[in-house]
Motif scaffolding. Structure first.
Motif, short mmCIF file in Angstrom:
data_model
loop_
_atom_site.label_atom_id
_atom_site.label_comp_id
_atom_site.label_asym_id
_atom_site.label_seq_id
_atom_site.Cartn_x
_atom_site.Cartn_y
_atom_site.Cartn_z
N ARG A 329 0.85 -1.34 -0.06
CA ARG A 329 0.07 -0.01 0.00
C ARG A 329 0.92 1.39 -0.02
N THR A 330 2.05 1.16 0.69
CA THR A 330 2.93 2.47 0.64
C THR A 330 4.22 2.41 0.14
N GLY A 331 5.17 3.20 0.01
CA GLY A 331 6.17 3.09 -0.54
C GLY A 331 7.25 2.90 0.55
N GLY A 332 6.85 3.10 1.76
CA GLY A 332 7.69 2.81 2.90
C GLY A 332 7.57 1.69 3.90
N ASP A 333 6.66 0.37 3.18
CA ASP A 333 6.52 -0.56 3.93
C ASP A 333 7.94 -1.21 4.40
N LYS A 334 7.71 -1.80 5.86
CA LYS A 334 8.72 -2.49 6.41
C LYS A 334 8.83 -3.99 5.89
N LEU A 335 7.90 -4.37 5.56
CA LEU A 335 8.39 -5.82 4.73
C LEU A 335 8.31 -5.75 3.45
N SER A 336 8.79 -6.72 2.46
CA SER A 336 9.08 -6.42 1.32
C SER A 336 7.68 -6.69 0.48
N GLY A 337 7.63 -6.39 -0.57
CA GLY A 337 6.35 -6.60 -1.74
C GLY A 337 6.28 -7.93 -1.87
N ALA A 339 6.62 -10.19 0.51
CA ALA A 339 6.12 -10.96 1.79
C ALA A 339 4.76 -11.42 1.69
N VAL A 340 4.71 -12.67 2.33
CA VAL A 340 3.30 -13.21 2.42
C VAL A 340 3.02 -14.09 3.80
N GLN A 341 1.74 -13.85 3.88
CA GLN A 341 1.15 -14.65 4.97
C GLN A 341 1.14 -16.25 4.80
N ALA A 342 2.04 -16.81 5.77
CA ALA A 342 2.05 -18.48 5.75
C ALA A 342 1.84 -19.10 6.96
N ALA A 343 1.57 -20.25 7.06
CA ALA A 343 1.42 -21.06 8.29
C ALA A 343 1.42 -22.49 7.74
N SER A 344 2.01 -23.41 8.85
CA SER A 344 2.05 -24.80 8.65
C SER A 344 0.98 -25.44 9.07
N SER A 345 0.53 -26.61 8.87
CA SER A 345 -0.71 -27.31 9.22
C SER A 345 -0.49 -28.91 9.13
N GLU A 346 -1.47 -29.79 9.28
CA GLU A 346 -1.09 -31.26 9.24
C GLU A 346 -0.20 -31.39 10.59
N SER A 347 -0.74 -31.58 11.57
CA SER A 347 -0.05 -31.51 13.03
C SER A 347 0.34 -32.76 13.32
N PHE A 348 1.73 -33.17 13.39
CA PHE A 348 2.16 -34.40 13.95
C PHE A 348 2.57 -34.40 15.42
N LEU A 349 2.38 -35.31 16.20
CA LEU A 349 2.80 -35.38 17.87
C LEU A 349 3.47 -36.59 18.05
N GLY A 410 11.18 -15.37 0.99
CA GLY A 410 12.22 -15.66 1.97
C GLY A 410 11.92 -15.50 3.53
N LYS A 411 12.60 -15.07 4.25
CA LYS A 411 12.41 -14.43 5.59
C LYS A 411 11.23 -13.67 5.83
N ASP A 412 10.50 -12.99 4.85
CA ASP A 412 9.39 -12.22 5.01
C ASP A 412 8.04 -13.03 4.93
N ALA A 413 8.23 -14.28 5.11
CA ALA A 413 6.77 -15.10 5.33
C ALA A 413 6.61 -15.25 6.81
N PHE A 414 5.39 -14.85 7.22
CA PHE A 414 4.93 -14.46 8.39
C PHE A 414 3.48 -15.03 8.77
N THR A 415 3.16 -15.04 9.95
CA THR A 415 1.51 -15.29 10.42
C THR A 415 1.40 -14.53 11.68
N TYR A 416 0.00 -14.36 11.74
CA TYR A 416 -0.49 -13.93 12.91
C TYR A 416 -0.89 -15.03 13.82
N ARG A 417 -0.86 -14.94 15.21
CA ARG A 417 -1.08 -16.05 15.93
C ARG A 417 -2.49 -15.77 16.75
N PHE A 418 -3.22 -14.67 16.83
CA PHE A 418 -4.24 -14.34 17.59
C PHE A 418 -5.61 -15.18 17.27
N ARG A 419 -5.47 -15.67 15.92
CA ARG A 419 -6.64 -16.61 15.41
C ARG A 419 -6.44 -18.02 16.19
#
Length: 468
Positions: A329-337, A339-349, A410-419
């Motif tokens: 949205r802005t030219g001064g974003d702190k994460l790269s263009g 960047a993607v929201q990503a998370a792992s699933s299929e939980s093994f224990l 790269g390292k700009d893959a991230f996720t929120y955890r509040f959900r």
């Protein structure tokens, strides 16, 4: 929870990110155990056997047999047998994991490995509270199956270890990797001479062009506004960086009123205000909206990386769906263009009370090898959580675009955890976003409404709090 064509053929947003809010099949009757179960079996550790597996100890593996089947798990078992030929393996491919295993956790006689997935999975919050899950740190610090010089933890994609961490202990390890973005038809764009936008200004300009061509620029899974949260929250994270993401997850005062979040809300409110969202989208289910999109009635749809597989039976030949990163949205974003929201699933224990803990850890070391993960990517059409596992493979257009997006981020893959941590807050965000993109709330009202919900969770002493 959103309806699904199966228990979890291709996991939807809530089934992936709200593991702690799963149907609580395990209740308070689960205890921290007694001393009646047999002693765990273990062998001598060595370079070839870094986890100390007892070579003839039986191994019991329980796999959720859903959309991915369980052949991928059996292939890993074959590799285990090659390494430990004296071991017998009891494989169970089932669907109602919680129903089948709850009595065994209560009796402290669980299997050695559990794929805790599907609509009827065991409730992680209860398992964690009852100390029924084994710590996977030893596995993560062990040498990877293919390369003795690389630890298992260093072979995983960003966020995978954190996704399975509870109170600083890694208790689950997720095998698949889901990425969220904005989907479009590569062939449609090529035929029209359209280029996927990198900035929000470019997106709005393209939307005007698309609308002029008689196509709705956007649609979304209207009955489940959480789908539209994904691009909105991704845009906010790009603007404010990980400080914004952590402030939201840590329930910091006024976190939802940050400029990055308000700006992203304003951006998506503008989509609605300019008529860039397909009329009637609010009333559509995920299957209905996605079908309309596949029929060419809309150019863009937000979704996770399961979309291609979910739509495979109705996608027209030559549609060539691909996923793009959410525009900046802005030219001064702190994460790269990129960047993607990503998370792992299929939980093994590996249950803490398993008879063969070492064998369970070793099985996961094999399953999370590049060899096993690569085989899974080929058969399941889904990105595994092992870095580079899909490199060099000839993939479908959608999965190929997902792989490329993860590589670019790269390292700009991230996720929120509040959900995952706070289900009431997640619902408040979903509801507020539904109001926002249907022109019944302003961006400021959106932020105020969600902040009140976050404050309520923060002040509720009955809600366990997490921080990152």
């Amino acid at each position: 929870m959103n309806p699904s064509p199966s228990d979890r053929t291709y996991p939807r947003r809530r089934s992936i990110l709200k593991a702690l809010a799963a149907t609580p099949l395990l209740t308070a009757c689960v205890t921290s155990g007694n001393d009646d179960q047999p002693a765990a079996q273990s062998g001598t550790k060595s370079a070839q056997n870094p986890l100390g597996v007892k070579e003839d100890a039986p191994l019991e593996v329980v796999i959720f047999k859903g959309g991915y089947g369980d052949d991928y798990a059996k292939k890993a078992e074959d590799l285990y047998k090659q390494r430990y030929p004296k071991a017998t393996i009891d494989h169970k491919g089932i669907q109602k994991v919680g129903e089948a295993l709850q009595p065994r956790f209560v009796a402290n006689t669980p299997p050695d490995v559990v794929d805790n997935t599907g609509a009827g999975r065991l409730d992680l919050a209860t398992l964690v509270g009852a100390k029924q899950l084994g710590d996977l740190s030893e596995l993560l610090d062990a040498p990877s199956f293919e390369d003795p010089n690389t630890k298992v933890r260093d072979t995983l994609l960003p966020g995978v270890v954190e996704d399975g961490t509870f109170d600083k202990q890694v208790l689950t390890l997720n095998f698949t990797y889901t990425v969220w973005g904005v989907w479009y038809s590569k062939s449609l764009f090529a035929s029209k001479g359209w280029t996927y936008p990198k900035t929000w200004d470019e997106m709005l300009a393209l939307c005007a062009t698309i609308k002029g061509a008689g196509i709705a620029p956007w649609t979304y899974q209207g009955k489940y506004p959480e789908y539209m949260n994904d691009p909105l929250l991704t845009m906010a994270a790009k603007t404010g960086g990980m400080d914004l993401v952590k402030a939201v997850d840590n329930l910091e005062p006024n976190a939802w009123k940050a400029e990055g979040l308000k700006g992203a809300a304003e951006a998506f409110a503008e989509l609605a205000a300019k008529g860039y969202i397909m009329a009637g989208s609010e009333a559509l289910s995920h299957t209905e909206s996605q079908a309309s999109w596949c029929q060419g009635k809309a150019a863009f749809i937000p979704c996770g990386s399961w979309l291609e597989s979910e739509q495979k039976d109705i996608t027209p030949k030559g549609f060539d769906m691909v996923m793009g990163a959410v525009p900046s949205r802005t030219g001064g974003d702190k994460l790269s263009g990129a960047a993607v929201q990503a998370a792992s699933s299929e939980s093994f224990l590996v249950p803490a009370k398993a008879k063969n803990v070492a064998g369970g850890l070793e099985y996961l070391r094999i399953l999370f090898s590049k060899q096993s993960a690569r085989s899974f990517a080929e058969s399941a059409g889904t990105l595994p959580a092992v870095a580079g596992a899909a490199d060099g493979l000839t993939l479908s257009s959608g999965l190929g675009s997902v792989r490329d997006a993860v590589t670019a981020a790269g390292k700009d893959a991230f996720t929120y955890r509040f959900r995952t941590w706070y289900a009431p807050l997640a619902k408040a965000v979903d509801d507020a976003t539904g109001e926002l993109i249907n022109k019944r709330a302003t961006a400021a009202e959106w932020a105020e409404r969600i902040q009140k919900a976050a404050d309520a969770v923060s002040k509720d002493s009955n809600v366990k709090k997490y921080t990152r």
